[in-house]
Scaffold this active site. Structure first.
Site, PDB file in Angstrom:
ATOM      1  N   GLU A 260      10.914  -6.644  -8.841  1.00  0.00           N
ATOM      2  CA  GLU A 260      11.601  -5.431  -8.107  1.00  0.00           C
ATOM      3  C   GLU A 260       9.989  -4.698  -7.378  1.00  0.00           C
ATOM      4  O   GLU A 260       9.790  -4.674  -8.095  1.00  0.00           O
ATOM      5  CB  GLU A 260      12.469  -4.864  -8.750  1.00  0.00           C
ATOM      6  N   CYS A 294      12.692   3.734  -5.853  1.00  0.00           N
ATOM      7  CA  CYS A 294      11.900   2.495  -4.948  1.00  0.00           C
ATOM      8  C   CYS A 294      12.776   2.233  -4.060  1.00  0.00           C
ATOM      9  O   CYS A 294      13.093   1.747  -2.651  1.00  0.00           O
ATOM     10  CB  CYS A 294      12.017   1.096  -5.453  1.00  0.00           C
ATOM     11  N   GLU A 393       5.238   2.734   2.187  1.00  0.00           N
ATOM     12  CA  GLU A 393       5.854   2.882   1.307  1.00  0.00           C
ATOM     13  C   GLU A 393       5.215   4.701   0.154  1.00  0.00           C
ATOM     14  O   GLU A 393       4.008   4.396   0.319  1.00  0.00           O
ATOM     15  CB  GLU A 393       6.483   2.289   0.017  1.00  0.00           C
TER      16      GLU A 393
END
Ligand code: ADP
Length: 490
Positions: A260, A294, A393
């Site tokens: 993940e 996330c 990100e």
């Protein structure tokens, strides 16, 4: 009210291997730093490949020992004892997590009910292992077969620092439910909650070697685990480059992986949205945990006719978000995890200020906060989807507002990202809610809400956000493998 530092948070913390707390082979320790003020809380063991070997050997022995004979009922009882130990000590765990990684108590205390449900969910899944099917066969008369689900063996968990008190259960929960054994590597920046949880679990009756913890750096412990011939499965949550290193290293014994990774999730606000809900909803979708999540909805697409009003209201909202030491009353977001993360976020704010329009925040907190790693909730407007701050990100409290005109355009822009972890949309139009949610390519979509996850449903990603599912029955099944046994009964 002053919150006392738990007695656990002091001195040096050893490794948990085979039921014993042992010194790391290196003899070295790493400072565990409180990101709220830069002070050293305790020191964690700097494990390395030698400790990983010992932990894997202990986990293998446990896997093959009496633990393998536990019935589903015994594993369920054990999970419920672990549940009680965690719930009974939750205040201490929440304070440790806040001290170690910065999230406010409002957040860390808030995990309690959710984790209670998650552990009870896993307790309810212990019957999956060993389930037998006898499918009708067509090959020839005189044969029968049974299909069973068997535990994969020793599982590794490599977890990040943004919520270890929660994240470790994606390894421990299914391991206990299925009879696997685990080697956990918490992040070097936040290992204390994982160590205390593991201690409580041992006291609650988890057999020696069923859970093991090797703290230390990723390049030492994480890399050794990824390469290890004795680990059958790794669950990893973290960054894409690390995942790529793990995928390569896992080739040694073709270990199973569940990954993940990051996200750059879209959150789409249509002109028919209820802005009283959409503004705080989309705002906290980015700012919560100081953006170190996330699934953060960092690309907020706003329909042009309401763009200016939305930006104004989002900026006003950002200024109301109370930032400070996570132990203080009323704080909604705490510091970033480390100096390194602070510098990274500051770098992106600098880049964003050149690329787009900074409309609020963007500063590091000074004065009484200067020893911590605090960044104000930050809003950029007039961002376009190809700018750096919309592509990479950031993992900080930084929202990029991107205007759009039509539903089709919003969807195309939302999907124009290498990631596919999550996404959201805000509309009062039912047809649009269905059309757009089905068009977003991500593991989770939220409509008129953001960030909720049910333990029995779970979550995961697609595209470069990884693969495999955390939570839900599929998660438990991924700790089991299929086996077929044929009998000639003629
Ligand atoms: P972040 O940038 O968010 O810290 P990382 O992917 O670096 O994300 O870290 C997530 C976890 O992966 C941490 O526990 C870290 O120690 C570990 N890690 C870092 N590098 C490696 C590696 N080469 N192999 C395995 N694990 C690693």
């Amino acid at each position: 009210m002053t919150i006392a530092t738990p007695a656990f948070v002091q001195g040096t913390k050893k490794l948990l291997i085979g039921g014993e707390w042992v010194e790391p082979s290196s003899g070295q320790y790493i400072d565990a730093v409180n990101p709220a003020n830069g002070e050293v809380l305790a020191r964690i063991a700097q494990g390395d490949a030698r400790d990983v070997d010992l932990a894997v050997a202990a986990a293998r022995r446990a896997f093959e020992g009496p633990w393998s004979q536990y019935t589903p009922h015994e594993r369920r009882k054990l999970l419920l004892s672990v549940h009680d130990a965690i719930v009974d000590n939750f205040e201490e765990l929440a304070v440790i997590e806040t001290l170690d990684m910065g999230a406010p108590l409002a957040r860390t205390r808030g995990y309690k009910e959710w984790l209670s449900q998650l552990l009870q969910f896993y307790a309810g899944q212990t019957g999956l292992r060993g389930i037998q099917q006898t499918p009708p066969l067509s090959i020839a008369p005189g044969f029968t077969a049974i299909k069973t689900l068997e535990p994969v063996g020793v599982v590794g968990g490599i977890i990040p620092w943004n919520g270890p008190l929660m994240g470790l259960w994606w390894i421990y929960g299914p391991a206990l439910a299925t009879g696997c054994t685990a080697v956990l590597k918490p992040a070097e920046d936040a290992s204390l909650a994982a160590l205390r949880v593991s201690e409580l679990m041992m006291e609650a009756g988890v057999p020696d070697g069923v859970i093991n913890v090797v703290t230390g750096y990723g390049k030492d412990v994480g890399q050794a685990m990824s390469e290890h011939m004795g680990i059958d499965r790794i669950a990893f949550t973290g960054s894409l480059p690390t995942a790529q290193a793990i995928v390569r290293a896992s080739a040694n014994n073709v270990k199973r992986l569940q990954l993940e990774l990051g996200g750059k999730s879209p959150d789409i606000v249509f002109d028919d949205a209820d802005l009283d809900k959409a503004v705080p909803g989309a705002g906290m979708g980015v700012f919560t945990n100081s953006g170190q999540v996330c699934v953060a909805g960092t690309r907020i697409f706003v329909q042009r006719s309401i763009h200016d009003e939305f930006v104004e209201r989002l900026s006003a909202f950002a200024k109301t978000v109370k930032i400070g030491d996570g132990l203080a009353d009323g704080v909604q977001i705490g510091p970033l995890i480390s100096q390194r993360q602070l510098e990274r976020v500051q770098h992106y704010i600098e880049v964003g200020s050149r690329e787009a329009q900074l409309v609020s925040g963007g500063q590091r907190l000074a004065g009484e906060f200067e020893k911590g790693f605090y960044i104000e909730p930050t809003v950029f407007a007039n961002v376009s989807n190809d700018m750096t701050i919309a592509r990479e990100e950031i993992f900080g409290p930084v929202a990029s507002v991107i205007p759009f005109d039509t539903e089709e355009e919003a969807l195309a822009l939302a999907n124009d990202t290498p990631y596919g972890l999550a996404g959201g949309l805000w509309t009062e139009n039912l047809g649009r809610a269905h059309r757009v949610s089905s068009g977003i390519r991500s593991g989770t979509v939220w409509v008129n809400t953001y960030g909720v996850i049910d333990p029995a449903i779970g979550f995961g990603g697609t595209k470069m956000s990884g693969y495999g599912w955390k939570g839900g029955r599929e998660h438990v099944e991924s700790f089991l493998y299929q086996k077929a046994t044929y009998f000639n009964i003629a």
